[in-house]
Design an enzyme around this catalytic site. Structure first.
Site, mmCIF file in Angstrom:
data_model
loop_
_atom_site.group_PDB
_atom_site.id
_atom_site.type_symbol
_atom_site.label_atom_id
_atom_site.label_comp_id
_atom_site.label_asym_id
_atom_site.label_seq_id
_atom_site.Cartn_x
_atom_site.Cartn_y
_atom_site.Cartn_z
ATOM 1 N N GLY A 15 6.183 53.809 -33.482
ATOM 2 C CA GLY A 15 5.350 53.322 -32.385
ATOM 3 C C GLY A 15 4.290 52.361 -32.886
ATOM 4 O O GLY A 15 3.830 52.460 -34.022
ATOM 5 N N GLY A 114 5.407 59.581 -39.531
ATOM 6 C CA GLY A 114 6.254 60.568 -40.180
ATOM 7 C C GLY A 114 7.699 60.136 -40.297
ATOM 8 O O GLY A 114 8.344 60.350 -41.333
ATOM 9 N N THR A 136 -0.485 56.053 -37.426
ATOM 10 C CA THR A 136 -0.201 56.795 -36.204
ATOM 11 C C THR A 136 -1.504 57.100 -35.484
ATOM 12 O O THR A 136 -2.507 57.416 -36.118
ATOM 13 C CB THR A 136 0.538 58.128 -36.455
ATOM 14 N N ASP A 138 -1.764 59.636 -33.697
ATOM 15 C CA ASP A 138 -1.810 61.102 -33.630
ATOM 16 C C ASP A 138 -2.545 61.734 -34.810
ATOM 17 O O ASP A 138 -2.885 62.919 -34.758
ATOM 18 C CB ASP A 138 -0.392 61.678 -33.572
ATOM 19 N N TYR A 300 0.420 54.639 -22.747
ATOM 20 C CA TYR A 300 0.434 53.618 -23.793
ATOM 21 C C TYR A 300 -0.849 52.815 -23.884
ATOM 22 O O TYR A 300 -1.015 52.021 -24.830
ATOM 23 C CB TYR A 300 1.641 52.690 -23.588
#
Length: 376
Positions: A15, A114, A136, A138, A300
């Site tokens: 992403g 990841g 990321t 996250d 998004y």
């Protein structure tokens, strides 16, 4: 003895996230101007490696990209060892090796999360000189303090929670803000604390609707006729969490490719069945409290736009450090953020690992101490 690196390939995978271009710039300027290397950018992640789509990157190409969102190279979620060809997964590692040899690429720098770390390890095991960098929103990459993209996403999610407070207060509503994070709750937890959310729900702590209802009713009793709930997209109630974990264990326990595919399909079906959990929770809370409930999905928006100053600095630091490591001939590593410095972590330690929020983490303790409900 260091490896004489003359040509380096770079790609962005997975992403998109704020700071990707800043890393490309940081690595590229250091590699080209400081070490005299040539830089090749592969288009659309693994797809560019497999299909040999690339562009030469020079000083002009790197100019003006520090503040731009997205990635100038494009990205994809393809897997190098399970690349889909005519609907079937194929191992394209030999093809990638051949393409890199034809282009005389001495080292490959891969920017991603990841999944990218797993791809990097596949190539490393095949003998490719690989360096990975942690990207990321996250913040769930193992063995790095943080990842570029997280700080910007945290600012965006916090701003959204700030804005939702006024609407929730004005209309005496419960507003649930769904925030990205399938397996790790760093983004929801951080933005929930920073934005003063009344309740924060994360994947690491299965929630009870009764517990959330009790928290909201206690607020009503104190005169607060509204509540803001920060919900990670991977947060689940106790039953759904148990079902999802059982499905994941089946994937991990699968011994054959056929069993693995079947387990993955089952996991996907379980996840799909639970996908509307935030809307379901909103209906349950409305029925239990009598307050109107609304859901806002940030989606998004959290990935896009200009990277914040913190991410620009982190991305530039990691990019320049990666160039130093490539010059020194250190490969098969993740360039991890460690304090205000960096650390080279072996990819075999990183690939397949996820950095979850420990239930005794300081952020968890802080949230509890200020009265934030965590749904347990």
């Amino acid at each position: 003895m260091t490896t004489a690196v003359k040509r380096v390939g770079i790609l962005t995978a997975g992403g998109d996230a704020p700071g990707l271009n800043a890393v490309i710039r940081g690595f590229g300027k250091t590699a080209i101007n400081h070490y005299g290397m040539e830089l090749i950018g592969f288009r659309d992640g693994i797809k560019g490696l497999v299909e040999n789509h690339y562009v030469d990157l020079d000083g002009a190409a790197l100019s003006g990209i520090l503040t731009t969102g997205g990635t100038i190279l494009g990205t994809s979620r393809d897997k190098v060892h399970k690349y889909i060809v005519n609907g079937e997964p194929q191992n394209m590692v030999p093809t990638v090796q051949e393409n890199l040899e034809k282009l005389k690429i001495d080292a490959l720098v891969m920017l991603g999360g990841g999944g990218t770390a797993k791809n990097a390890k596949q190539l490393m095991d095949a003998g490719v000189n690989v360096v990975s960098l942690p990207k990321t929103i996250d913040n769930d990459i193992a063995y790095t303090d943080t990842s570029f993209g997280f700080a910007t996403a945290l600012e965006i999610a916090t701003d959204a929670i700030d804005r939702l407070h006024s609407t929730a207060h004005s209309h005496h509503r419960i507003i649930l803000a769904e925030i990205m994070g399938h397996r790790a709750g760093w983004l929801s937890l951080g933005s929930g604390i920073a934005g003063g959310a009344d309740i924060v729900l994360i994947p690491e702590i299965p929630y009870s609707v009764d517990s959330i209802t009790d928290t909201i009713k206690a607020r009503i009793a104190r005169g607060s006729t509204f509540s803001v709930v920060a919900v990670a997209e991977g947060a689940r109630d106790s039953k759904d969490a148990a079902d999802y974990q059982a499905a994941r264990l089946l994937v991990d326990a699968a011994k054959t490719p056929e069993a693995h595919r079947a387990a993955k399909t089952h996991l996907a079906n379980v996840a799909d069945a639970q996908r509307e959990h935030t809307f379901k929770l909103a209906r349950e809370l409305e029925a239990a409290t009598g307050l109107e409930s609304r859901v806002t999905i940030l989606g998004y928006v959290q990935r896009g736009g200009i990277p914040c100053a913190e991410d620009r600095i982190l991305a530039t630091r990691l990019g320049t450090a990666a160039a130093d490591l490539v010059k020194a001939g250190e490969f098969g590593i993740l360039v991890a953020a460690r304090g205000q410095g960096t650390e080279a972590v072996p990819l075999q330690q990183v690939a397949g690992k996820v950095k979850l929020v420990p239930t005794d983490h300081d952020w968890i303790k802080t949230a509890r101490k200020v009265g934030t409900g965590l749904g347990d």
